[in-house]
Design a protein around this motif. Structure first.
Motif, PDB file in Angstrom:
ATOM      1  N   THR A   1       0.864  -1.211   0.152  1.00  0.00           N
ATOM      2  CA  THR A   1       0.095  -0.111  -0.213  1.00  0.00           C
ATOM      3  C   THR A   1       0.937   1.299   0.142  1.00  0.00           C
ATOM      4  O   THR A   1       1.902   1.360   0.729  1.00  0.00           O
ATOM      5  N   GLU A   2       0.443   2.150  -0.831  1.00  0.00           N
ATOM      6  CA  GLU A   2       1.590   3.331  -1.036  1.00  0.00           C
ATOM      7  C   GLU A   2       0.745   4.681  -0.186  1.00  0.00           C
ATOM      8  O   GLU A   2       1.313   5.654  -0.173  1.00  0.00           O
ATOM      9  N   VAL A   3      -0.388   4.093   0.469  1.00  0.00           N
ATOM     10  CA  VAL A   3      -0.922   5.263   1.494  1.00  0.00           C
ATOM     11  C   VAL A   3      -1.314   4.404   2.691  1.00  0.00           C
ATOM     12  O   VAL A   3      -1.312   3.078   2.668  1.00  0.00           O
ATOM     13  N   ALA A   4      -1.315   5.219   3.860  1.00  0.00           N
ATOM     14  CA  ALA A   4      -1.855   4.504   5.173  1.00  0.00           C
ATOM     15  C   ALA A   4      -3.234   4.136   5.000  1.00  0.00           C
ATOM     16  O   ALA A   4      -4.080   4.864   4.297  1.00  0.00           O
ATOM     17  N   LEU A   5      -3.658   3.225   5.746  1.00  0.00           N
ATOM     18  CA  LEU A   5      -5.162   2.567   5.614  1.00  0.00           C
ATOM     19  C   LEU A   5      -5.444   2.366   7.091  1.00  0.00           C
ATOM     20  O   LEU A   5      -4.694   1.979   7.896  1.00  0.00           O
ATOM     21  N   ASP A   6      -6.664   2.594   7.264  1.00  0.00           N
ATOM     22  CA  ASP A   6      -7.273   2.736   8.729  1.00  0.00           C
ATOM     23  C   ASP A   6      -8.843   1.565   8.432  1.00  0.00           C
ATOM     24  O   ASP A   6      -9.469   2.067   7.799  1.00  0.00           O
ATOM     25  N   THR A   7      -8.693   0.527   9.209  1.00  0.00           N
ATOM     26  CA  THR A   7      -9.717  -0.312   9.145  1.00  0.00           C
ATOM     27  C   THR A   7     -10.576  -0.511  10.596  1.00  0.00           C
ATOM     28  O   THR A   7     -11.215  -1.308  10.839  1.00  0.00           O
TER      29      THR A   7
ATOM     30  N   GLY B   1     -10.878  -6.176  10.809  1.00  0.00           N
ATOM     31  CA  GLY B   1      -9.350  -6.022  11.128  1.00  0.00           C
ATOM     32  C   GLY B   1      -9.256  -5.408  12.326  1.00  0.00           C
ATOM     33  O   GLY B   1      -8.088  -5.164  13.180  1.00  0.00           O
ATOM     34  N   HIS B   2      -9.690  -4.158  12.218  1.00  0.00           N
ATOM     35  CA  HIS B   2      -9.158  -2.941  13.165  1.00  0.00           C
ATOM     36  C   HIS B   2      -7.954  -2.661  13.583  1.00  0.00           C
ATOM     37  O   HIS B   2      -7.291  -2.595  14.508  1.00  0.00           O
ATOM     38  N   ARG B   3      -7.513  -2.459  12.310  1.00  0.00           N
ATOM     39  CA  ARG B   3      -5.985  -2.116  12.312  1.00  0.00           C
ATOM     40  C   ARG B   3      -5.584  -0.770  11.524  1.00  0.00           C
ATOM     41  O   ARG B   3      -6.413  -0.016  10.850  1.00  0.00           O
ATOM     42  N   HIS B   4      -4.322  -0.321  11.790  1.00  0.00           N
ATOM     43  CA  HIS B   4      -3.811   0.563  11.182  1.00  0.00           C
ATOM     44  C   HIS B   4      -2.641   0.413  10.192  1.00  0.00           C
ATOM     45  O   HIS B   4      -1.839  -0.077  10.784  1.00  0.00           O
ATOM     46  N   TYR B   5      -2.719   0.714   9.100  1.00  0.00           N
ATOM     47  CA  TYR B   5      -1.462   0.098   8.029  1.00  0.00           C
ATOM     48  C   TYR B   5      -0.799   1.222   7.437  1.00  0.00           C
ATOM     49  O   TYR B   5      -1.298   2.178   6.989  1.00  0.00           O
ATOM     50  N   ALA B   6       0.667   1.469   8.078  1.00  0.00           N
ATOM     51  CA  ALA B   6       1.414   2.571   7.545  1.00  0.00           C
ATOM     52  C   ALA B   6       1.670   2.551   6.224  1.00  0.00           C
ATOM     53  O   ALA B   6       1.563   1.336   5.438  1.00  0.00           O
ATOM     54  N   LYS B   7       1.766   3.623   5.634  1.00  0.00           N
ATOM     55  CA  LYS B   7       2.236   3.866   4.076  1.00  0.00           C
ATOM     56  C   LYS B   7       3.491   2.688   4.092  1.00  0.00           C
ATOM     57  O   LYS B   7       4.536   2.796   4.566  1.00  0.00           O
TER      58      LYS B   7
ATOM     59  N   GLN C   1      -3.171  -8.864  -8.192  1.00  0.00           N
ATOM     60  CA  GLN C   1      -3.009  -8.214  -9.657  1.00  0.00           C
ATOM     61  C   GLN C   1      -2.716  -6.901  -9.656  1.00  0.00           C
ATOM     62  O   GLN C   1      -1.961  -6.439 -10.566  1.00  0.00           O
ATOM     63  N   ALA C   2      -2.759  -6.221  -8.698  1.00  0.00           N
ATOM     64  CA  ALA C   2      -2.496  -4.811  -8.492  1.00  0.00           C
ATOM     65  C   ALA C   2      -1.184  -4.604  -8.035  1.00  0.00           C
ATOM     66  O   ALA C   2      -0.434  -3.725  -8.647  1.00  0.00           O
ATOM     67  N   GLU C   3      -0.574  -5.520  -7.365  1.00  0.00           N
ATOM     68  CA  GLU C   3       0.606  -5.419  -6.882  1.00  0.00           C
ATOM     69  C   GLU C   3       1.050  -4.315  -5.964  1.00  0.00           C
ATOM     70  O   GLU C   3       1.621  -4.361  -4.793  1.00  0.00           O
ATOM     71  N   ARG C   4       0.498  -3.038  -6.180  1.00  0.00           N
ATOM     72  CA  ARG C   4       0.669  -1.649  -5.450  1.00  0.00           C
ATOM     73  C   ARG C   4      -0.460  -1.165  -5.358  1.00  0.00           C
ATOM     74  O   ARG C   4      -1.232  -1.181  -6.596  1.00  0.00           O
ATOM     75  N   ILE C   5      -1.132  -0.623  -4.340  1.00  0.00           N
ATOM     76  CA  ILE C   5      -2.555  -0.104  -4.300  1.00  0.00           C
ATOM     77  C   ILE C   5      -2.437   1.322  -3.724  1.00  0.00           C
ATOM     78  O   ILE C   5      -1.396   1.495  -2.800  1.00  0.00           O
TER      79      ILE C   5
END
Length: 503
Positions: free
Chosen positions: A312-318, A356-362, A488-492
């Motif tokens: 992931t090229e951006v931070a994500l919050d679930t 998931g209730h997670r935070h994924y960093a960039k 398929q995307a490899e990078r999102i």
């Protein structure tokens, strides 16, 4: 294991009356000291943050069984799902480990039905312990095979009656198929009367339901002890000379220990008293045999869980606070994956299904385990044909409880929503566009949803009446669709795009 004396199935037509168990024991029986060890909502096998898991629970149980003659170990439901591991074997590993624990009693929780009733019955058949479900039946009125209405345990001449109650909200929070439910409170009154007529000296209800039901059972007073679940909170309630209620939280982070003294009273009545405590498992040393079994399962799953899918090229919050009240980048990602895979015009993912209730960093690498943690239920992908007027109603329903952070809140693809949360439910939707075009009430659209919502889950009853269409992702789960999309995307780089706006 405590000896199972009698299985009572009073709903089955044609059963001959069971013999009465009660006798005149006045002055004959010694007082019974019974220790109940209660956990619930335990679907994770390993400890986290030093607490919980099966190995620490096994250590607690083993110690108590050495110290006390009579120990009863109970589980309040939600074991089969929704853990990450359950997506690989549909919860079979948990039943194996609970068998090793020598569990005494289990009540079905709503998550026992996450993979459908057929899988539920497979897990029940694998269990070496009694499984209870006193207020549920198939739609034709028959019992679920292997699921008991109530049981009576004989312990040192005393008879302990136990029932198990499950929330009817399972109909919309899981996938129970044709299962029908009766009120927990009504069932408790009927079952308690049945158990006492069969000779029970003390009646326990294992209850997988909300706190409002638990307190109603306390006020009702039909049973002596309510062992709660479902809320993931620690509770203790014991009005003077009334029904007691205790709930231990989740994942065996804390274990409820109830020490009961039951003795003969005057006029053939029984007197009982109890001590309640919550044991923090932080300092508990794991049981070595159970730990070895747990590690074996962890090793089996580790390689598959860790397989990378995309960066992931951006931070994500679930976290639920975001997903259940506003547009969310990860929600957009999931809905886009659904729409693309099914070749739909629009897609909707209920926020409550993202867990998931997670935070994924960039720069984070998203793995197969991450996807399973986010979409743990493996719902099938469903494509429906919907007219514009009904699509408006579907979106309106999704917005109707936003102030309650309801799981029905829609994360969408192919839709542009403008709504006013200050208006009354059912009147909040102001504008709705499909593929950047104004909604046409009589037009037909292809709508992708998960199988849970397609069956009316989260109150989306209008979806059950819509025609189903074939699509390229037929036979795939929502989990598999998202995995394929990421690979398929490899990078999102999903972003907030104004799909859901407040004016």
């Amino acid at each position: 294991m405590l000896r199972l004396l009698l299985v009572v199935s009073v709903f089955l037509i044609g059963l001959s009356p069971q013999p009465q168990l009660r006798a005149d024991h006045a002055g004959e029986r010694d007082p019974l000291r019974l220790v109940i060890v209660h956990v619930s909502d335990l679907d994770r096998i390993e400890a986290r943050g030093g607490r919980g898991g099966l190995a620490k629970l096994a250590s607690v149980v083993g110690t108590l069984r050495l110290e006390h003659e009579h120990v009863l170990v109970t589980h309040g439901g939600d074991a089969v799902s929704p853990s990450v591991m359950s997506n690989f074997d549909q919860g079979a590993h948990m039943i194996d480990l609970l068998n090793r624990l020598d569990l005494d009693l289990f009540v079905l929780g709503n998550h026992e039905f996450d993979f459908g009733p057929e899988v539920t019955l497979e897990r029940v058949a694998e269990a070496d312990f009694p499984v209870l479900g006193s207020n549920l039946r198939r739609s034709d009125g028959t019992k679920l095979p292997g699921v008991e209405d109530e049981i009576i345990l004989e312990i040192a001449g005393w008879h302990i009656g136990v029932m198990g109650l499950l929330t009817p909200q399972t109909l919309t929070s899981s996938s129970p198929g044709d299962i029908a439910f009766t009120s927990e409170v009504d069932a408790a009154a009927e079952r308690a009367a049945s158990l006492r007529a069969e000779g029970a000296d003390f009646v326990v209800a294992l209850v997988h339901s909300g706190y409002d039901v638990d307190t109603a059972l306390v006020r009702q007073g039909a049973v002596d002890l309510v062992l709660g679940a479902h809320d993931h909170l620690q509770h203790l309630l014991w009005p003077t000379n009334g029904t007691a209620f205790v709930e231990a939280g989740a994942q065996a982070n804390h274990v409820a220990i109830i020490e009961i003294l039951l003795q003969e009273g005057e006029d053939s009545d029984n007197d009982w008293s109890a001590q309640f405590r919550f044991l923090d498992t932080l300092e508990i040393t794991p049981d070595p045999d159970m730990q070895q079994a747990v590690q074996g399962y962890l090793a089996d799953f580790e390689e598959e869980l860790g397989r990378p899918l995309a960066i992931t090229e951006v931070a994500l919050d679930t976290r639920g606070s975001s997903l259940r009240s506003e547009e969310n980048a990860f929600g957009n990602l999931i809905a886009d994956a659904f729409r693309v895979a099914t070749e739909a015009d629009v897609a909707i993912q209920n926020a409550g299904g993202i867990r998931g209730h997670r935070h994924y960093a960039k720069g984070s690498i998203l793995t197969k385990g991450d996807v399973i943690a986010e979409l743990p239920f493996q719902n099938p992908m469903v494509l429906l044909e919907v007219d514009g007027e009904t699509l408006w109603q579907i979106v309106e329903h999704g917005l109707a409880a936003v102030e309650q952070r309801s799981g029905r809140f829609p994360q969408v693809s192919g839709l542009s929503i403008v709504y006013d949360p200050q208006k009354l439910p059912g009147e909040r939707l102001l504008e709705l566009h499909v593929q950047d075009q104004p909604l046409e009430s009589d037009a037909l659209y292809r709508l992708a949803v998960n199988g849970f919502n397609a069956k009316g889950g989260d109150g989306y009853e209008m979806l059950t009446e819509l025609p189903r269409l074939s699509h390229p992702a037929d036979g795939l789960s929502d989990t598999a669709v998202l995995m394929r999309h990421l690979e398929q995307a490899e990078r999102i780089a999903p972003r907030i795009e104004g799909r859901i706006r407040v004016p």
